[in-house]
Motif scaffolding. Structure first.
Motif, PDB file in Angstrom:
ATOM      1  N   GLY A 111      16.727 -42.365 -44.024  1.00 47.51           N
ATOM      2  CA  GLY A 111      16.845 -43.778 -43.598  1.00 47.51           C
ATOM      3  C   GLY A 111      16.753 -44.676 -44.820  1.00 47.51           C
ATOM      4  N   GLY A 112      15.920 -45.688 -44.734  1.00 47.50           N
ATOM      5  CA  GLY A 112      15.782 -46.625 -45.849  1.00 47.50           C
ATOM      6  C   GLY A 112      15.224 -45.968 -47.106  1.00 47.50           C
ATOM      7  N   SER A 113      14.578 -44.823 -46.956  1.00 41.96           N
ATOM      8  CA  SER A 113      14.030 -44.120 -48.118  1.00 41.96           C
ATOM      9  C   SER A 113      15.083 -43.233 -48.773  1.00 41.96           C
ATOM     10  CB  SER A 113      12.813 -43.292 -47.683  1.00 41.96           C
ATOM     11  OG  SER A 113      11.820 -44.157 -47.176  1.00 41.96           O
ATOM     12  N   VAL A 135      10.033 -39.726 -51.008  1.00 42.73           N
ATOM     13  CA  VAL A 135       9.942 -41.145 -50.646  1.00 42.73           C
ATOM     14  C   VAL A 135       9.764 -41.263 -49.142  1.00 42.73           C
ATOM     15  CG1 VAL A 135      11.050 -43.404 -50.827  1.00 42.73           C
ATOM     16  CG2 VAL A 135      11.550 -41.652 -52.530  1.00 42.73           C
ATOM     17  N   SER A 136       8.617 -41.737 -48.736  1.00 47.96           N
ATOM     18  CA  SER A 136       8.388 -41.963 -47.305  1.00 47.96           C
ATOM     19  C   SER A 136       7.273 -42.977 -47.147  1.00 47.96           C
ATOM     20  CB  SER A 136       8.012 -40.659 -46.601  1.00 47.96           C
ATOM     21  OG  SER A 136       7.723 -40.928 -45.248  1.00 47.96           O
ATOM     22  N   LYS A 137       7.624 -44.111 -46.586  1.00 48.64           N
ATOM     23  CA  LYS A 137       6.617 -45.161 -46.421  1.00 48.64           C
ATOM     24  C   LYS A 137       5.460 -44.630 -45.566  1.00 48.64           C
ATOM     25  CE  LYS A 137       6.319 -49.845 -44.663  1.00 48.64           C
ATOM     26  NZ  LYS A 137       7.073 -50.901 -44.016  1.00 48.64           N
ATOM     27  N   SER A 138       5.800 -44.001 -44.473  1.00 47.20           N
ATOM     28  CA  SER A 138       4.763 -43.529 -43.536  1.00 47.20           C
ATOM     29  C   SER A 138       4.181 -42.184 -43.956  1.00 47.20           C
ATOM     30  CB  SER A 138       5.382 -43.372 -42.148  1.00 47.20           C
ATOM     31  OG  SER A 138       6.451 -42.439 -42.207  1.00 47.20           O
ATOM     32  N   PHE A 139       4.916 -41.434 -44.714  1.00 50.47           N
ATOM     33  CA  PHE A 139       4.630 -40.038 -45.042  1.00 50.47           C
ATOM     34  C   PHE A 139       4.328 -39.235 -43.776  1.00 50.47           C
ATOM     35  CE2 PHE A 139       3.559 -36.558 -47.903  1.00 50.47           C
ATOM     36  CZ  PHE A 139       4.415 -36.829 -48.955  1.00 50.47           C
ATOM     37  N   SER A 140       5.056 -39.555 -42.729  1.00 49.67           N
ATOM     38  CA  SER A 140       4.886 -38.800 -41.477  1.00 49.67           C
ATOM     39  C   SER A 140       6.247 -38.523 -40.848  1.00 49.67           C
ATOM     40  CB  SER A 140       4.003 -39.589 -40.499  1.00 49.67           C
ATOM     41  OG  SER A 140       4.673 -40.769 -40.121  1.00 49.67           O
ATOM     42  N   THR A 141       7.324 -38.882 -41.544  1.00 51.59           N
ATOM     43  CA  THR A 141       8.658 -38.673 -40.977  1.00 51.59           C
ATOM     44  C   THR A 141       8.990 -37.182 -40.969  1.00 51.59           C
ATOM     45  OG1 THR A 141       9.287 -40.842 -41.774  1.00 51.59           O
ATOM     46  CG2 THR A 141      11.084 -39.356 -41.222  1.00 51.59           C
ATOM     47  N   GLN A 142       9.342 -36.693 -39.788  1.00 52.70           N
ATOM     48  CA  GLN A 142       9.509 -35.247 -39.596  1.00 52.70           C
ATOM     49  C   GLN A 142      10.465 -34.624 -40.619  1.00 52.70           C
ATOM     50  OE1 GLN A 142      11.870 -34.004 -36.201  1.00 52.70           O
ATOM     51  NE2 GLN A 142      10.327 -32.510 -35.611  1.00 52.70           N
ATOM     52  N   MET A 170      22.643 -52.527 -38.235  1.00 54.09           N
ATOM     53  CA  MET A 170      22.445 -52.103 -36.838  1.00 54.09           C
ATOM     54  C   MET A 170      20.976 -51.822 -36.524  1.00 54.09           C
ATOM     55  SD  MET A 170      25.954 -50.237 -35.775  1.00 54.09           S
ATOM     56  CE  MET A 170      26.260 -49.021 -36.982  1.00 54.09           C
ATOM     57  N   GLU A 171      20.204 -51.364 -37.524  1.00 56.71           N
ATOM     58  CA  GLU A 171      18.771 -51.187 -37.255  1.00 56.71           C
ATOM     59  C   GLU A 171      18.099 -52.561 -37.155  1.00 56.71           C
ATOM     60  OE1 GLU A 171      16.442 -47.498 -38.626  1.00 56.71           O
ATOM     61  OE2 GLU A 171      15.578 -49.032 -39.891  1.00 56.71           O
ATOM     62  N   SER A 172      18.670 -53.532 -37.831  1.00 56.33           N
ATOM     63  CA  SER A 172      18.075 -54.882 -37.779  1.00 56.33           C
ATOM     64  C   SER A 172      18.460 -55.630 -36.508  1.00 56.33           C
ATOM     65  CB  SER A 172      18.543 -55.710 -38.978  1.00 56.33           C
ATOM     66  OG  SER A 172      18.109 -55.131 -40.184  1.00 56.33           O
TER      67      SER A 172
HETATM   68  O1  F6P Z   1      14.368 -44.225 -38.630  1.00 56.23           O
HETATM   69  C1  F6P Z   1      13.456 -45.243 -38.695  1.00 56.23           C
HETATM   70  C2  F6P Z   1      12.775 -45.410 -40.006  1.00 56.23           C
HETATM   71  O2  F6P Z   1      11.520 -45.928 -39.776  1.00 56.23           O
HETATM   72  C3  F6P Z   1      13.556 -46.314 -40.954  1.00 56.23           C
HETATM   73  O3  F6P Z   1      13.413 -47.647 -40.715  1.00 56.23           O
HETATM   74  C4  F6P Z   1      13.009 -45.862 -42.256  1.00 56.23           C
HETATM   75  O4  F6P Z   1      13.792 -46.323 -43.286  1.00 56.23           O
HETATM   76  C5  F6P Z   1      13.026 -44.370 -42.068  1.00 56.23           C
HETATM   77  O5  F6P Z   1      12.645 -44.202 -40.724  1.00 56.23           O
HETATM   78  C6  F6P Z   1      12.165 -43.570 -42.988  1.00 56.23           C
HETATM   79  O6  F6P Z   1      10.807 -43.837 -42.822  1.00 56.23           O
HETATM   80  P1  F6P Z   1       9.745 -43.370 -43.863  1.00 56.23           P
HETATM   81  O7  F6P Z   1      10.021 -44.038 -45.154  1.00 56.23           O
HETATM   82  O8  F6P Z   1       8.419 -43.784 -43.287  1.00 56.23           O
HETATM   83  O9  F6P Z   1       9.831 -41.874 -44.001  1.00 56.23           O
END
Ligand code: F6P
Length: 520
Positions: free
Chosen positions: A148-150, A198-205, A345-347
């Motif tokens: 995604g954004g990362s 790169v992961s803001k949440s560091f929880s993205t599967q 589209m996400e926005s």
């Molecule tokens: O798919 C949704 C989303 O939250 C995006 O907005 C984001 O860019 C992407 O997942 C990755 O998230 P993260 O950086 O937390 O792994």
């Protein structure tokens, strides 16, 4: 300061636009051009090294005044001020929206400036070979692991600016498709590769699965201690990164007040800085900063993002166009469309307004496209002769980067010819039958930029970011959340359990249950 909450359809200007639309719907742009030779001059805008020709749109001066009246009625000026304040305008997530602070060289927050300095030191060190792999060899390859954004922003920029490459090879792993990961790893040498998770949440599967697989591969023949030379992370979740095994000094921040899809301007752009060098990375930011100032200060009638946003609303809500097409005439911009798909589209793919009511008008348009001239041999048939009206943005550059004039002239000729054909259709030429008829009157914008540079790319991205913001303000929606991606993520977790345990009946849905049964 929060965003205004004005239902656009209840405004006077919307009603006037509706009446006006009925009057001009059937009129021909070509006739307007014939009657008014100054049209191109009047409906165009020069800013910095950008020239925007929006004369090939189904608008008259009255349309434009009414659209600007609409922008005023929905208090776009207040919304712009709110965007540049540190207020929590992302109300559904109770967060501020400050991606523009990442490139605000006049008033940069301390933490952002410190991070920029760290990005500089890191990228300089890797490029110059001062940051060594565990065997003492220089780093040759960087792998950005994120989604995604990362991923989309950094990947698009690295690709777009590969002319300015520092010498380092930069790769991207985003999809959880193991075949892609394995394929990528085959190209790499463990002791000369640096992985940036790169992961803001560091929880993205997807990102965690990929990062774990890559770590296992790395540790297959490297000691745990080598991780510090080969793994860095960009995240807002330091605790999870440390648990993963990345040292604290190798962690770069992501801020809660920057949405994922706007993160390339900060440490998520680490791969960009490595790919093109810090000075070019800073130019990218400065280009965006220049566009921010234009957006904040220019009158609406001379404001590129405002005009583009208003035109898009005009087609989306009055002509009922469902999509808009983006066609950059540069292979360097091949990844711009996927990037803009997320940005837009996400926005703006939202159905609830800022008062909590379900919209009774359309929001976010579908964004699609590809590079010209390739796209001309793919989907342009539909643009020219299909039944749907699809407004298009053509993006092109005066100069090529490698200096090949002949190619550039052909590229530009095709770009200009397509927008002309869309405009004129088969006016004067003799056509034998309706299969050869082009009705014309199809709208487009043409953005002509001097040259693809880090700075002009920064301005281009920021221009679209702000266009998307303008649309969201008018549609009275919250453009900075993305709740729409959550449900699928949740169901994927229980579905994975059902697949792993070979238990299709865990799914309450007979279709999914049958699919699981067939696949295990
Ligand atoms: O798919 C949704 C989303 O939250 C995006 O907005 C984001 O860019 C992407 O997942 C990755 O998230 P993260 O950086 O937390 O792994």
């Amino acid at each position: 300061m929060s965003l205004p909450r004005i239902h656009p359809v209840t405004t006077n200007s919307w009603k006037k636009l509706q009446q006006h639309f009925e009057q001009i719907e059937g009129q021909s742009m070509f006739d307007w051009f014939c009657a008014h030779p100054e049209r191109a001059e009047e409906l165009s805008l020069s800013w910095d090294d950008f020239y925007l020709d929006y004369s090939k749109n189904r608008v008259t001066s009255e349309t434009l005044s009414l659209l600007i009246e609409l922008a005023k009625e929905v208090k776009l000026d207040e919304a712009i001020s709110a965007l540049f304040s540190a207020e929590k305008i992302n109300e559904t997530e109770n967060k501020a929206v400050q991606h523009t602070a990442l490139r605000d060289f006049d008033a940069m927050p301390d933490g952002v400036a410190k991070t920029l300095k760290r990005i500089k030191d890191f990228s300089d060190g890797v490029i110059k070979g001062e940051w060594k792999g565990v065997s003492g060899k220089q780093i040759t390859d960087i792998v950005n692991i994120g989604i995604g954004g990362s991923d989309l922003g950094p990947q698009m920029v690295c690709d777009a600016l590969r002319f300015y490459n520092s010498g380092l090879k930069v790769h991207f792993v985003s999809n959880v498709d193991g075949d892609h990961v394995m394929d990528k790893l085959r190209e790499l040498k463990r002791d000369q590769t640096l992985f940036i998770v790169v992961s803001k949440s560091f929880s993205t599967q997807e990102t965690l699965r990929n990062a774990n697989t890559i770590r296992e591969w790395f540790l297959g023949s490297m000691p745990e201690s080598a991780m510090s030379n080969h793994f860095v992370a960009v995240s807002a979740n330091e605790k999870a990164v440390v648990e993963f095994g990345i040292k604290e000094e190798n962690i770069y921040p992501m801020w809660e007040w920057v949405g994922g899809r706007f993160s390339l301007w900060g440490a998520a752009g680490l791969s960009i800085a490595c790919s093109i060098g810090y000075n070019n990375f800073e130019q990218l930011l400065r280009g965006a900063f220049a566009m921010d100032r234009h957006f904040r200060s220019a009158e609406f009638v001379q404001n590129m993002p405002v005009l583009l946003g208003l035109l898009s609303v005009w087609y989306n809500n009055f002509f009922n166009c469902e999509s808009e097409c983006i066609v950059p005439y540069s292979e360097y911009l091949k990844k711009l469309v996927p990037y803009l798909q997320q940005a837009s589209m996400e926005s703006n793919g939202k159905r609830t307004d800022r008062n909590g009511d379900v919209l009774n008008y359309d929001s976010g348009s579908i964004v699609w496209g590809s590079t010209g001239t390739n796209a001309q041999h793919a989907f342009f048939q539909l643009l020219h002769q299909g039944t749907r009206l699809v407004p298009a943005d053509f993006i092109c550059f005066k100069q090529s980067l490698h200096g090949n004039t002949e190619h550039q002239q052909i590229l530009l000729a095709n770009c200009f010819a397509q927008s002309e054909a869309l405009l004129t259709g088969t006016q004067d030429s003799k056509v034998e039958n309706s299969y050869q008829q082009f009705e014309g009157n199809k709208p487009s914008n043409t953005l002509l930029i001097d040259k693809l540079t880090p700075k002009s790319l920064g301005s281009l991205i920021a221009m679209y970011e702000h266009k998307i913001f303008v649309q969201g303000v008018i549609w009275n929606i919250y453009s900075f959340d993305q709740w729409g991606v959550e449900l699928g993520k949740k169901i994927a977790k229980s579905t994975l359990k059902a697949i792993m345990e070979k238990d299709p009946n865990r799914s309450k849905n007979s279709s999914t249950a049958a699919l699981i049964k067939k696949s295990v």
